[in-house]
Design an enzyme around this catalytic site. Structure first.
Site, PDB file in Angstrom:
ATOM      1  N   ASP A 160     -10.019  -6.279  -1.088  1.00 59.60           N
ATOM      2  CA  ASP A 160      -9.027  -5.801  -0.109  1.00 59.60           C
ATOM      3  C   ASP A 160      -9.725  -5.063   1.025  1.00 59.60           C
ATOM      4  O   ASP A 160     -10.452  -4.103   0.777  1.00 59.60           O
ATOM      5  CB  ASP A 160      -8.055  -4.859  -0.834  1.00 59.60           C
ATOM      6  N   ASP A 174       0.835  -1.206   0.000  1.00 64.88           N
ATOM      7  CA  ASP A 174       0.000   0.000   0.000  1.00 64.88           C
ATOM      8  C   ASP A 174       0.862   1.244   0.000  1.00 64.88           C
ATOM      9  O   ASP A 174       1.832   1.330   0.749  1.00 64.88           O
ATOM     10  CB  ASP A 174      -0.872   0.021   1.248  1.00 64.88           C
TER      11      ASP A 174
HETATM   12  O1  LIG Z   1      -5.646  -1.226   1.608  1.00 62.32           O
HETATM   13  C1  LIG Z   1      -5.302  -1.417   2.724  1.00 62.32           C
HETATM   14  C2  LIG Z   1      -5.508  -0.378   3.751  1.00 62.32           C
HETATM   15  O2  LIG Z   1      -6.355   0.607   3.284  1.00 62.32           O
HETATM   16  C3  LIG Z   1      -4.618  -2.693   3.090  1.00 62.32           C
HETATM   17  O3  LIG Z   1      -4.271  -3.487   2.031  1.00 62.32           O
HETATM   18  C4  LIG Z   1      -5.242  -3.337   4.215  1.00 62.32           C
HETATM   19  O4  LIG Z   1      -4.581  -2.723   5.292  1.00 62.32           O
HETATM   20  C5  LIG Z   1      -5.096  -4.832   4.368  1.00 62.32           C
HETATM   21  O5  LIG Z   1      -5.089  -5.112   5.709  1.00 62.32           O
HETATM   22  P1  LIG Z   1      -6.351  -5.686   6.476  1.00 62.32           P
HETATM   23  O6  LIG Z   1      -6.574  -7.074   5.934  1.00 62.32           O
HETATM   24  O7  LIG Z   1      -5.936  -5.707   7.923  1.00 62.32           O
HETATM   25  O8  LIG Z   1      -7.516  -4.777   6.223  1.00 62.32           O
END
Ligand SMILES: O=C(CO)[C@H](O)[C@H](O)COP(=O)(O)O
Length: 217
Positions: A173, A33
């Site tokens: 995501d 990210d």
């Molecule tokens: O886009 C994102 C944050 O905006 C990340 O990819 C996200 O943090 C993934 O982590 P989680 O599974 O804990 O949400």
């Protein structure tokens, strides 16, 4: 369905160890990210950091730009070793230009949409992209949660893909756990980004195996 671990959630001093263990579990890609402090409130992972970690692994680098006006900054990300770069449709009025810039660097191009953005916002760009990233939680909000309603967008994209004979990958995501992974997999999702469910637990390998089992159900 493939799993793309989000390394943002791994401690930086454990990065090398965590990358190495992914090979054992047949993971093909990591998700990185990028946050600009404007499109989302945090700042993270500029081009230099991505370039610095590129030699540590051969895994596919999937970069998610959570930045405003990517048309002004995309050049900074074209030589960091990315295999895919996704930008947000909400962040630009120049989506085809951004997509063309990415493609001209021989990098796959993805377009991302936040939970409140409807699929039809992608009408003019869908035929240009290799991947659609559907945010299942609000971007850049670690305190957030998985929105079950976003499953409908995955199903809608899957249907458009079949009807129009398109080939883009559908990626989800945000706050995905093993239950959400099972639902996503049943609705046509090809790839899930997972952070907390892997890295907030003492044994990331056990968590990856839990995800794999739920996908196979
Ligand atoms: O886009 C994102 C944050 O905006 C990340 O990819 C996200 O943090 C993934 O982590 P989680 O599974 O804990 O949400």
């Amino acid at each position: 369905m493939e799993i793309s671990p989000s390394l943002l959630n791994s401690k930086i001093h454990e990065f090398e160890k965590n990358v190495t263990l992914l090979d054992k579990h047949n993971i093909q890609e990591i998700h990185i990210d990028v946050m600009d402090g404007c499109f989302v409130k945090d700042q993270a992972n500029g081009p230099k950091l991505i370039k610095d970690i590129r030699p540590l692994t051969n895994l596919h680098f999937d970069i998610h730009l959570m930045i405003n006006q990517p048309e002004l900054k995309i050049q900074n990300y074209l030589n960091v070793g990315a295999n895919n770069i996704s930008f947000h449709i909400e962040a630009t009025n120049d989506a085809t230009f951004v997509a063309d810039q990415i493609k001209s660097a021989q990098i796959e191009v993805g377009v991302a949409l936040s939970p409140s953005t409807p699929v039809h916002a992608l009408d003019s760009i869908l035929s240009y992209v290799d991947r659609v990233l559907v945010m299942t939680a609000n971007p850049g909000r670690p305190e957030g949660h998985f929105y079950k309603e976003t499953i409908n967008k995955i199903a809608e994209l899957n249907s458009i893909r079949k009807t129009k004979d398109m080939n883009f990958i559908i990626q989800a995501d945000g706050k995905i756990d093993d239950n959400a992974a099972e639902l996503l997999s049943k609705n046509g999702c090809d790839n899930i980004v997972v952070g907390g469910f892997i890295y907030s637990f003492s044994d990331p390998e056990v968590q990856i195996e839990k995800l794999k089992k739920s996908i196979l159900k």
